[in-house]
Enzyme design. Sequence first.
Site, PDB file in Angstrom:
ATOM      1  N   CYS A  82       0.944  -1.228  -0.150  1.00  0.00           N
ATOM      2  CA  CYS A  82      -0.029   0.112  -0.068  1.00  0.00           C
ATOM      3  C   CYS A  82       0.848   1.324   0.096  1.00  0.00           C
ATOM      4  O   CYS A  82       1.731   1.398  -0.795  1.00  0.00           O
ATOM      5  CB  CYS A  82      -1.245   0.134   1.102  1.00  0.00           C
ATOM      6  N   HIS A 193      -3.798  -4.646  -1.065  1.00  0.00           N
ATOM      7  CA  HIS A 193      -3.520  -5.470   0.245  1.00  0.00           C
ATOM      8  C   HIS A 193      -3.635  -7.076   0.171  1.00  0.00           C
ATOM      9  O   HIS A 193      -4.486  -7.597   0.173  1.00  0.00           O
ATOM     10  CB  HIS A 193      -4.734  -4.956   1.085  1.00  0.00           C
ATOM     11  N   GLU A 195      -3.093  -9.011   2.374  1.00  0.00           N
ATOM     12  CA  GLU A 195      -3.642  -9.634   3.463  1.00  0.00           C
ATOM     13  C   GLU A 195      -5.157  -9.863   3.546  1.00  0.00           C
ATOM     14  O   GLU A 195      -5.686 -10.286   4.449  1.00  0.00           O
ATOM     15  CB  GLU A 195      -3.023  -8.936   4.732  1.00  0.00           C
TER      16      GLU A 195
END
Length: 213
Positions: A82, A193, A195
């Site tokens: 990011c 992202h 995750e």
Amino acid sequence: MTIAVIDYGMGNLHSVAKALEHVTHENVIITRDPRRILGATRLVLPGQGAIRDCVGELERTELRGLVDDVLTRQAKPLLGICVGQQMLLERSEENGGVDCLGFFRGSVDKFPTDMRDEHDQRLKVPHMGWNLVEQNHAHPLWAGIDNNEHFYFVHSYYVNATDDAQVFGTTRYGRVGAHVAIGRDATFAVQFHPEKSSRAGLRLLENFVTWTP
């Protein structure tokens, strides 16, 4: 073997660490201790929020020089996420203009306010949600991930890298082609992202923890 998520006060630290723990048996730590960062096998540079704050906190915590040194010496693999990707460029338009780390040539630009899709429908900024990523070049971190796979995004600014050879992934949002995956030597950085990107994101993290540049 240790993976260090660099804690300079900005970023989704615990979510990133939990996702890494899900894909590896290696020790995952969140730390701002220079000795532990330098002693780690791999590094993750997260980032969230305004880029002036992120760069400022990296300097305030006296970690900027360490990150610069790791990037320059290429001593170990580093993954930017990011704003952690955006900080690796030369300059960002955000906050009236901010000088960044300059590891990659190029800029971080703001999405136009009047964003339109191919049907001339208005698009929202920030760009938020799932979008496909075109793989511009092969890379070990793309192993097992289909071209044009979907990843999760939240951003109002996007990377515009100068060297096409260092652009490994592009997302189309309206008429903008955002360089959402860039790489050089032992550094790879993504705007999305991983995750939060389900199977594809976890596979990218798994590829990172086994990557030998």
